[in-house]
Write a protein that holds these residues in place. Structure first.
Motif, PDB file in Angstrom:
ATOM      1  N   THR A 226      23.959  -3.081  -0.110  1.00  0.00           N
ATOM      2  CA  THR A 226      23.433  -4.486   0.661  1.00  0.00           C
ATOM      3  C   THR A 226      23.467  -3.923   2.216  1.00  0.00           C
ATOM      4  OG1 THR A 226      25.946  -5.093   0.992  1.00  0.00           O
ATOM      5  CG2 THR A 226      24.777  -5.851  -0.929  1.00  0.00           C
ATOM      6  N   VAL A 227      23.674  -2.588   2.526  1.00  0.00           N
ATOM      7  CA  VAL A 227      23.643  -2.154   3.762  1.00  0.00           C
ATOM      8  C   VAL A 227      22.040  -2.069   4.174  1.00  0.00           C
ATOM      9  CG1 VAL A 227      24.281  -0.467   5.728  1.00  0.00           C
ATOM     10  CG2 VAL A 227      25.821  -1.274   3.870  1.00  0.00           C
ATOM     11  N   ASN A 228      21.786  -2.582   5.315  1.00  0.00           N
ATOM     12  CA  ASN A 228      20.521  -2.322   5.916  1.00  0.00           C
ATOM     13  C   ASN A 228      20.131  -1.161   6.469  1.00  0.00           C
ATOM     14  OD1 ASN A 228      19.298  -5.014   4.919  1.00  0.00           O
ATOM     15  ND2 ASN A 228      20.317  -5.855   6.852  1.00  0.00           N
ATOM     16  N   TYR A 229      19.319  -0.317   6.019  1.00  0.00           N
ATOM     17  CA  TYR A 229      18.942   1.077   6.551  1.00  0.00           C
ATOM     18  C   TYR A 229      17.648   1.089   7.201  1.00  0.00           C
ATOM     19  CZ  TYR A 229      22.854   2.771   3.404  1.00  0.00           C
ATOM     20  OH  TYR A 229      23.728   3.113   2.943  1.00  0.00           O
ATOM     21  N   THR A 230      17.417   1.777   8.078  1.00  0.00           N
ATOM     22  CA  THR A 230      16.298   2.018   8.916  1.00  0.00           C
ATOM     23  C   THR A 230      15.370   2.661   8.022  1.00  0.00           C
ATOM     24  OG1 THR A 230      17.294   2.464  11.001  1.00  0.00           O
ATOM     25  CG2 THR A 230      14.916   3.349  10.822  1.00  0.00           C
ATOM     26  N   ASP A 231      14.177   1.901   7.693  1.00  0.00           N
ATOM     27  CA  ASP A 231      13.223   2.504   6.755  1.00  0.00           C
ATOM     28  C   ASP A 231      11.682   1.971   6.988  1.00  0.00           C
ATOM     29  OD1 ASP A 231      12.583   3.287   3.881  1.00  0.00           O
ATOM     30  OD2 ASP A 231      12.120   1.142   3.765  1.00  0.00           O
ATOM     31  N   LEU A 232      10.970   2.694   6.895  1.00  0.00           N
ATOM     32  CA  LEU A 232       9.342   2.665   6.895  1.00  0.00           C
ATOM     33  C   LEU A 232       8.700   2.770   5.434  1.00  0.00           C
ATOM     34  CD1 LEU A 232       8.065   5.156  10.115  1.00  0.00           C
ATOM     35  CD2 LEU A 232       8.083   2.640   9.873  1.00  0.00           C
ATOM     36  N   LYS A 233       7.832   1.924   5.166  1.00  0.00           N
ATOM     37  CA  LYS A 233       7.271   1.906   3.814  1.00  0.00           C
ATOM     38  C   LYS A 233       5.812   1.354   4.018  1.00  0.00           C
ATOM     39  CE  LYS A 233       8.969  -2.632   2.220  1.00  0.00           C
ATOM     40  NZ  LYS A 233       9.857  -3.172   1.210  1.00  0.00           N
ATOM     41  N   ILE A 234       4.913   1.780   2.867  1.00  0.00           N
ATOM     42  CA  ILE A 234       3.768   1.076   2.909  1.00  0.00           C
ATOM     43  C   ILE A 234       3.935  -0.045   2.023  1.00  0.00           C
ATOM     44  CG2 ILE A 234       1.279   1.275   1.794  1.00  0.00           C
ATOM     45  CD1 ILE A 234       1.696   4.295   2.743  1.00  0.00           C
ATOM     46  N   GLN A 235       4.014  -1.230   2.250  1.00  0.00           N
ATOM     47  CA  GLN A 235       4.461  -2.455   1.578  1.00  0.00           C
ATOM     48  C   GLN A 235       3.173  -2.657   0.537  1.00  0.00           C
ATOM     49  OE1 GLN A 235       6.967  -4.197   1.693  1.00  0.00           O
ATOM     50  NE2 GLN A 235       6.417  -5.888  -0.049  1.00  0.00           N
ATOM     51  N   GLN A 236       2.064  -2.588   0.971  1.00  0.00           N
ATOM     52  CA  GLN A 236       0.968  -3.031   0.004  1.00  0.00           C
ATOM     53  C   GLN A 236      -0.458  -2.366   0.405  1.00  0.00           C
ATOM     54  OE1 GLN A 236       0.557  -7.247  -0.438  1.00  0.00           O
ATOM     55  NE2 GLN A 236      -1.558  -7.140  -1.660  1.00  0.00           N
ATOM     56  N   LEU A 237      -1.178  -1.990  -0.411  1.00  0.00           N
ATOM     57  CA  LEU A 237      -2.542  -1.284  -0.005  1.00  0.00           C
ATOM     58  C   LEU A 237      -3.587  -1.940  -1.006  1.00  0.00           C
ATOM     59  CD1 LEU A 237      -3.371   2.506   0.295  1.00  0.00           C
ATOM     60  CD2 LEU A 237      -4.671   1.152  -1.007  1.00  0.00           C
ATOM     61  N   ASN A 238      -4.726  -2.437  -0.462  1.00  0.00           N
ATOM     62  CA  ASN A 238      -5.694  -3.299  -1.162  1.00  0.00           C
ATOM     63  C   ASN A 238      -7.087  -2.333  -1.164  1.00  0.00           C
ATOM     64  OD1 ASN A 238      -3.973  -5.473  -1.504  1.00  0.00           O
ATOM     65  ND2 ASN A 238      -4.337  -6.255   0.467  1.00  0.00           N
ATOM     66  N   VAL A 239      -7.518  -2.301  -2.078  1.00  0.00           N
ATOM     67  CA  VAL A 239      -8.977  -1.356  -2.166  1.00  0.00           C
ATOM     68  C   VAL A 239      -9.608  -1.929  -3.567  1.00  0.00           C
ATOM     69  CG1 VAL A 239      -7.834   0.653  -3.216  1.00  0.00           C
ATOM     70  CG2 VAL A 239     -10.078   0.758  -1.942  1.00  0.00           C
ATOM     71  N   ASN A 240     -10.937  -1.876  -3.236  1.00  0.00           N
ATOM     72  CA  ASN A 240     -11.629  -2.194  -4.833  1.00  0.00           C
ATOM     73  C   ASN A 240     -11.469  -0.868  -5.608  1.00  0.00           C
ATOM     74  OD1 ASN A 240     -12.334  -4.632  -3.542  1.00  0.00           O
ATOM     75  ND2 ASN A 240     -14.404  -3.699  -2.892  1.00  0.00           N
ATOM     76  N   LYS A 241     -11.833  -1.129  -6.747  1.00  0.00           N
ATOM     77  CA  LYS A 241     -11.530  -0.381  -7.793  1.00  0.00           C
ATOM     78  C   LYS A 241     -12.926   0.471  -7.885  1.00  0.00           C
ATOM     79  CE  LYS A 241     -10.283   0.335 -12.898  1.00  0.00           C
ATOM     80  NZ  LYS A 241      -9.922  -0.455 -13.894  1.00  0.00           N
ATOM     81  N   TYR A 242     -14.023  -0.124  -7.493  1.00  0.00           N
ATOM     82  CA  TYR A 242     -15.479   0.802  -7.511  1.00  0.00           C
ATOM     83  C   TYR A 242     -16.082   0.513  -6.236  1.00  0.00           C
ATOM     84  CZ  TYR A 242     -14.650  -0.083 -12.540  1.00  0.00           C
ATOM     85  OH  TYR A 242     -14.202  -0.227 -13.778  1.00  0.00           O
ATOM     86  N   ALA A 243     -16.702   1.616  -6.050  1.00  0.00           N
ATOM     87  CA  ALA A 243     -17.481   1.838  -4.903  1.00  0.00           C
ATOM     88  C   ALA A 243     -18.807   2.400  -4.939  1.00  0.00           C
ATOM     89  CB  ALA A 243     -17.031   2.456  -3.505  1.00  0.00           C
ATOM     90  N   PHE A 244     -20.013   2.033  -4.376  1.00  0.00           N
ATOM     91  CA  PHE A 244     -21.509   2.552  -4.592  1.00  0.00           C
ATOM     92  C   PHE A 244     -21.923   3.773  -3.811  1.00  0.00           C
ATOM     93  CE2 PHE A 244     -20.970  -1.858  -5.863  1.00  0.00           C
ATOM     94  CZ  PHE A 244     -21.224  -1.688  -7.234  1.00  0.00           C
ATOM     95  N   LEU A 245     -22.428   4.586  -4.315  1.00  0.00           N
ATOM     96  CA  LEU A 245     -22.971   5.868  -3.614  1.00  0.00           C
ATOM     97  C   LEU A 245     -23.658   5.611  -2.376  1.00  0.00           C
ATOM     98  CD1 LEU A 245     -23.089   8.956  -4.017  1.00  0.00           C
ATOM     99  CD2 LEU A 245     -25.151   8.782  -5.001  1.00  0.00           C
TER     100      LEU A 245
END
Length: 677
Positions: free
Chosen positions: A183-202
């Motif tokens: 339950t101790v709060n440590y110093t931390d960096l994180k990538i909480q969420q990454l949003n990207v489309n599953k497909y892209a066009f050439l």
């Protein structure tokens, strides 16, 4: 037994005695003991027969004591092991299940949960997902009629599902969380969420949105980078402080080559950071060369059109456009599939143009369809004109061959409304869904496909398909099942690829924590589904060159194999039939990502609120003895004395029939022995 029944029994006894005396008393020359025996036996026989006629009912009262249940639900996900709490969890379970005072007061039931609830004693802490809400909901169905306080041993970190904090609204039991984790709060960096489309066009650029979180009190600097292989494709310096502890990074990357492109997003960790796993997130994008465009052609507005557009565009590879019949004539070559919604005479030029260009189409028939026009225009089928309408439910055809479809509980869907009348096809066709009327199968097509002159067509005999998408959401709590079904139908109809006897359904890449299911269908030479074939898949890791083979298991109308145990890497595969020289090959990639390793602490606040909402109490690991005492001393959890009252009719008592047979036998034997017969 009622008082009137008792009166009947007394009268039956008197009547039996009088009849016995009448039959023997006057015939006896001397009142010997033998004749008294005959009278007694005859009395028993007659009295037993009269009792069977009266058939009195007796009440049997059974009193028993029912102990309350004590439910122990243990988090079996890998986050418990990642937080080094697996041994503590096992010790708590052992101390609770072996406590004699608890076993005397409660019936102890042990469950484990990850993505699903399981009734088992073995705990290995390997589940890749945690759904606490689902576990509580399943327990609420099992123990809704009993007193069952629930001990929840978990870190409170849920990876998907509804917010479990509010699950107590439907769960009528008290919940006692035992909180695992630091339950101790440590110093931390994180990538909480990454949003990207599953497909892209050439030759296009695709957008990416990243949420970065900092947990700490001092000002720090870091670097956010995105790499593809050994190349850095994006980089940005990031600054955090106690008050400015979150960042949203938006950027785009170019789609330069067709295929799956894998990337790694990294937030440079701090020197003293305890958990650096959540500083990295892998993602991938499949670059495709062309987007499938679908024309939704209608002369009027209808909710079905909006639902079809939503379902079609749920896959980024496809685009749906609303257009009027007369406006599309000059744009025919811009689309790969035309969905003609309830056509009428205004569609005449469009039908002629589609036939001339040999274009694929799908027709939806409803109450506003001009059936006479359709019969005249399309010679492949003819529908009887009755001027009446009917509601048709659906039934899935398990032998449908052209492509793999899953049963998304079609029979639970609301009926579609359409024209009443028989449909006659002049060419071979494949039925996806049959019509059902009043829950009776007609084996007539509701949704069918066919191929003529190198083009594919489909026809749906019913409107209000928008209700199907709504019902699918009610059934599965998601639109995905229905959207996938429409997507597969559109994909098949928009393509002119030659049919294969072996079809394989798979994704180009999978997330490391998801299920990796590959499906296949095999057909005989007449393109009828063949359930007798043996299919095997050979999977090769292109990095380590290790190769494994797995059998595909027959399930419903397709073969399946679960490859969820494969480690993240790049794979090629080959599915082949054992008895024939037919195979299909492909490749996929499993991205490295373990959502269970993204947590650094237990979610104490949410577990405490869960306990309070359910009239329970939360505890930490060292408070197990306090939990035991609270459970033993809580007056809400006491044994209940219950009773069962069973009413038993005398006619069910087989020994009475045995008594009648016995008395008659003895009487006959004595009379025979004494020469009275």
């Amino acid at each position: 037994m009622s008082s009137i029944t008792l009166v009947f029994i007394i009268l039956a006894g008197l009547l039996a005695l009088l009849l016995a005396l009448f039959q023997y008393w006057n015939k006896s020359k001397g009142h010997s003991k033998l004749y008294w025996t005959f009278i007694f036996l005859r009395f028993l026989t007659l009295f037993a027969i009269l009792l069977l006629i009266i058939n009195p009912k007796f009440e049997h009262l059974e009193v028993y004591t029912e102990k309350p249940n004590l439910i122990i639900a243990v988090d079996n996900s890998s986050s418990i092991k990642h937080l080094n709490q697996d041994s503590n969890s096992l010790k708590i379970v052992e101390s609770l299940t072996n406590n004699s005072d608890l076993t005397n007061k409660f019936n102890i039931e042990l469950y484990s949960f990850g993505d699903n609830l399981n009734s088992e004693d073995s705990l290995n802490f390997t589940k890749q997902q945690t759904n606490i809400s689902n576990a509580i909901n399943q327990l609420s169905q099992i123990y809704k009629e009993s007193i069952s306080p629930t001990v929840l041993i978990t870190d409170g970190n849920q990876t998907y599902g509804s917010d479990y904090e509010f699950s107590s609204n439907s769960y009528k039991q008290s919940i006692y969380p035992i909180i695992l984790g630091d339950t101790v709060n440590y110093t931390d960096l994180k990538i909480q969420q990454l949003n990207v489309n599953k497909y892209a066009f050439l030759k296009n650029s695709f957008p990416i949105e990243v949420f970065l979180i900092y947990n700490g009190s001092s000002n720090i600097n870091s670097q956010f980078t995105v790499t593809s292989g050994n190349n850095i494709v994006y980089s940005q310096p990031i600054t955090f402080s106690k008050s400015n502890n979150s960042k949203i990074v938006n950027f785009t990357l170019p789609a330069n080559s067709v295929g799956v492109s894998a990337y790694k997003a990294t937030l440079e960790p701090l020197n003293n950071e305890k958990n650096i796993v959540n500083n990295t997130k892998n993602f991938a994008v499949e670059v495709i060369d062309q987007k499938t465009k679908v024309a939704l052609v209608s002369d009027f507005l209808h909710p079905d059109l909006g639902v079809l557009k939503k379902s079609i565009e749920s896959n980024e590879q496809r685009e749906a456009v609303f257009i009027k019949p007369n406006d599309i004539i000059n744009q025919i070559n811009d689309f790969q599939l035309f969905i003609l919604y309830q056509p009428n005479n205004k569609f005449k030029q469009l039908f002629e143009a589609l036939d001339n260009e040999n274009k694929n189409k799908m027709i939806i028939v409803g109450t506003k369809t001009d059936i006479d026009f359709l019969n005249t225009t399309d010679k492949n089928y003819n529908q009887q004109i009755t001027g009446q309408f009917e509601d048709y439910q659906s039934e899935m055809n398990l032998n449908f061959a052209p492509f793999i479809i899953d049963d998304i509980d079609f029979e639970s869907f609301p009926p579609l409304k359409s024209n009443y009348g028989d449909v006659t096809f002049s060419i071979p066709f494949e039925t996806i869904l049959f019509k059902k009327v009043n829950n009776i199968s007609t084996k007539e097509p509701l949704l069918a496909t066919f191929e003529t002159n190198g083009k594919r067509e489909g026809i749906l005999f019913g409107e209000n398909i928008w209700q199907w998408r709504a019902q699918s959401y009610i059934n599965a709590k998601s639109f995905n099942d229905f959207d996938n079904f429409i997507g597969k139908l559109v994909q098949y109809l928009a393509s002119n690829k030659k049919r294969n006897r072996l079809n394989v359904d798979y994704e180009s890449f999978y997330n490391g924590t998801g299920n990796i299911i590959i499906k296949a269908q095999f057909f005989d030479k007449n393109f009828e589904f063949d359930a007798r074939e043996t299919l095997t898949i050979s999977v090769k890791d292109t990095i380590s060159n290790k190769e494994k083979s797995f059998p595909l298991i027959l399930k419903n109308n397709n073969y399946q194999v679960d490859l969820s145990n494969l480690s993240p890497s790049e794979y090629t595969f080959k599915v082949y039939a054992k008895n024939e020289n037919i195979s299909q090959s492909g490749s996929f990639q499993i991205l490295e990502y373990d959502v269970e390793q993204q947590f650094l602490n237990a979610d104490v606040t949410k577990l405490q609120r869960l306990a309070n909402n359910s009239d329970g109490k939360s505890y930490f690991i060292d408070d197990t003895n306090t939990l035991v005492n609270d459970l033993l001393n809580d007056n809400r959890f006491v044994a209940i004395q219950k009773s069962n009252k069973n009413t038993i009719p005398l006619i069910d008592w087989k020994y009475l029939l045995l008594l009648i047979a016995l008395t008659l036998t003895i009487e006959w034997f004595l009379r025979k022995y004494n020469g009275l017969i």
